[in-house]
Design a protein around this motif. Structure first.
Motif, mmCIF file in Angstrom:
data_model
loop_
_atom_site.group_PDB
_atom_site.id
_atom_site.type_symbol
_atom_site.label_atom_id
_atom_site.label_comp_id
_atom_site.label_asym_id
_atom_site.label_seq_id
_atom_site.Cartn_x
_atom_site.Cartn_y
_atom_site.Cartn_z
ATOM 1 N N ARG A 104 3.815 -11.936 10.196
ATOM 2 C CA ARG A 104 3.445 -12.852 9.117
ATOM 3 C C ARG A 104 1.926 -12.986 9.031
ATOM 4 N N LEU A 105 1.239 -12.797 10.143
ATOM 5 C CA LEU A 105 -0.220 -12.883 10.165
ATOM 6 C C LEU A 105 -0.880 -11.532 9.926
ATOM 7 N N TYR A 106 -0.296 -10.471 10.467
ATOM 8 C CA TYR A 106 -0.937 -9.160 10.434
ATOM 9 C C TYR A 106 -0.666 -8.364 9.160
ATOM 10 N N ALA A 107 0.503 -8.511 8.568
ATOM 11 C CA ALA A 107 0.886 -7.695 7.417
ATOM 12 C C ALA A 107 0.260 -8.257 6.139
ATOM 13 N N ARG A 108 -0.999 -7.935 5.935
ATOM 14 C CA ARG A 108 -1.744 -8.407 4.765
ATOM 15 C C ARG A 108 -2.513 -7.241 4.167
ATOM 16 N N THR A 109 -2.329 -7.022 2.888
ATOM 17 C CA THR A 109 -3.026 -5.952 2.186
ATOM 18 C C THR A 109 -4.533 -6.113 2.293
ATOM 19 N N ALA A 110 -5.018 -7.338 2.297
ATOM 20 C CA ALA A 110 -6.454 -7.608 2.346
ATOM 21 C C ALA A 110 -7.115 -7.038 3.600
ATOM 22 N N TYR A 111 -6.362 -6.862 4.675
ATOM 23 C CA TYR A 111 -6.943 -6.330 5.906
ATOM 24 C C TYR A 111 -7.097 -4.809 5.858
ATOM 25 N N ASN A 112 -6.434 -4.170 4.902
ATOM 26 C CA ASN A 112 -6.537 -2.717 4.732
ATOM 27 C C ASN A 112 -6.153 -1.967 6.012
ATOM 28 N N TRP A 113 -4.989 -2.361 6.567
ATOM 29 C CA TRP A 113 -4.502 -1.645 7.744
ATOM 30 C C TRP A 113 -2.985 -1.599 7.754
ATOM 31 N N SER A 114 -2.467 -0.643 8.527
ATOM 32 C CA SER A 114 -1.026 -0.560 8.736
ATOM 33 C C SER A 114 -0.704 -1.387 9.978
ATOM 34 N N VAL A 115 0.575 -1.722 10.138
ATOM 35 C CA VAL A 115 1.014 -2.511 11.293
ATOM 36 C C VAL A 115 2.205 -1.815 11.945
ATOM 37 N N ARG A 116 2.061 -1.493 13.221
ATOM 38 C CA ARG A 116 3.163 -0.948 14.015
ATOM 39 C C ARG A 116 3.324 -1.842 15.238
ATOM 40 N N HIS A 117 4.521 -1.864 15.786
ATOM 41 C CA HIS A 117 4.697 -2.636 17.020
ATOM 42 C C HIS A 117 5.708 -1.977 17.945
ATOM 43 N N GLU A 140 8.247 -2.217 4.017
ATOM 44 C CA GLU A 140 8.845 -3.442 4.574
ATOM 45 C C GLU A 140 7.783 -4.523 4.789
ATOM 46 N N ASP A 141 6.628 -4.115 5.322
ATOM 47 C CA ASP A 141 5.562 -5.088 5.563
ATOM 48 C C ASP A 141 4.956 -5.586 4.256
ATOM 49 N N ALA A 142 4.853 -4.706 3.258
ATOM 50 C CA ALA A 142 4.353 -5.122 1.944
ATOM 51 C C ALA A 142 5.320 -6.128 1.310
ATOM 52 N N ALA A 143 6.616 -5.903 1.479
ATOM 53 C CA ALA A 143 7.617 -6.844 0.953
ATOM 54 C C ALA A 143 7.533 -8.177 1.683
ATOM 55 N N LEU A 144 7.293 -8.147 3.005
ATOM 56 C CA LEU A 144 7.128 -9.384 3.771
ATOM 57 C C LEU A 144 5.932 -10.164 3.242
ATOM 58 N N GLU A 145 4.810 -9.480 3.027
ATOM 59 C CA GLU A 145 3.624 -10.159 2.502
ATOM 60 C C GLU A 145 3.923 -10.790 1.147
ATOM 61 N N GLN A 146 4.621 -10.068 0.291
ATOM 62 C CA GLN A 146 4.947 -10.603 -1.045
ATOM 63 C C GLN A 146 5.815 -11.851 -0.928
ATOM 64 N N ARG A 147 6.817 -11.832 -0.051
ATOM 65 C CA ARG A 147 7.675 -13.016 0.146
ATOM 66 C C ARG A 147 6.850 -14.205 0.643
ATOM 67 N N LEU A 148 5.921 -13.937 1.575
ATOM 68 C CA LEU A 148 5.094 -15.015 2.111
ATOM 69 C C LEU A 148 4.173 -15.603 1.050
ATOM 70 N N LEU A 149 3.660 -14.762 0.170
ATOM 71 C CA LEU A 149 2.790 -15.246 -0.903
ATOM 72 C C LEU A 149 3.556 -16.094 -1.913
ATOM 73 N N GLU A 150 4.846 -15.811 -2.067
ATOM 74 C CA GLU A 150 5.679 -16.548 -3.019
ATOM 75 C C GLU A 150 6.235 -17.846 -2.450
#
Length: 176
Positions: A104-117, A140-150
């Motif tokens: 929820r903190l890392y998956a942000r388009t503004a950071y211009n990075w991918s997220v793996r774990h 999946e992470d882009a969809a998570l960011e969109q849900r969080l923004l909404e």
């Protein structure tokens, strides 16, 4: 656990930590280095330059082991790390925070990075997050960011008062 303090407020006392580190044989919060070394070896190369800043290591490469779970304290750190990384640089966070909370903190388009774990540990899981600058978020992470923004913004939780401190379990006071 022999190193648990008698009261929660002891965690903020320098004397508690001085005594603990003087007598405790092993105090690695994230386990022995050997328990997560193989994760780092996938990312770090011998020729990489690493700048050590407190708990963080930078090249464009950063290992972050911050224990803060307060979004309002953690997000500015992430923004700074994102800004400092060069394309292809990595930010690595090793924490016990599960993907539900950390992504929820890392998956942000503004950071211009991918997220793996990935994870490691027996009985108690630790998580290794790798953010690579210049790569896009997964669908999946882009969809998570969109849900969080909404999501509607909720009111911040109230902070415990000092008199409540002794009576509360510190884990109950973490606002995730």
């Amino acid at each position: 656990m022999e190193y648990l303090p008698d009261k929660n407020s002891s965690y903020k006392d320098v004397a508690y930590w001085d005594d603990r580190y003087r007598t405790e044989q092993q105090y690695d919060w994230l386990g022995n280095f050997s328990s997560f070394k193989h994760h780092l070896e996938k990312i770090i190369k011998k020729e990489d330059s690493i700048l050590i800043l407190g708990w963080c290591f930078f090249r464009c490469f950063c290992v972050h082991t911050a224990m803060s779970h307060q979004d309002d304290l953690f997000v500015p750190q992430i923004k700074t790390i994102s800004r400092c990384l060069k394309p292809g640089g990595c930010f690595v966070s090793i924490t016990f925070a599960q993907p539900f909370f950390r992504k929820r903190l890392y998956a942000r388009t503004a950071y211009n990075w991918s997220v793996r774990h990935d994870s490691y540990g027996e009985g108690f899981q630790y998580f290794v997050y790798v953010m690579t600058k210049g790569e896009q978020l997964s669908p999946e992470d882009a969809a998570l960011e969109q849900r969080l923004l909404e999501e509607p913004k909720s009111q911040p939780a109230s902070c415990p008062t000092p008199q409540d401190e002794e009576d509360n379990d510190f884990l109950c006071n973490i606002n995730l």
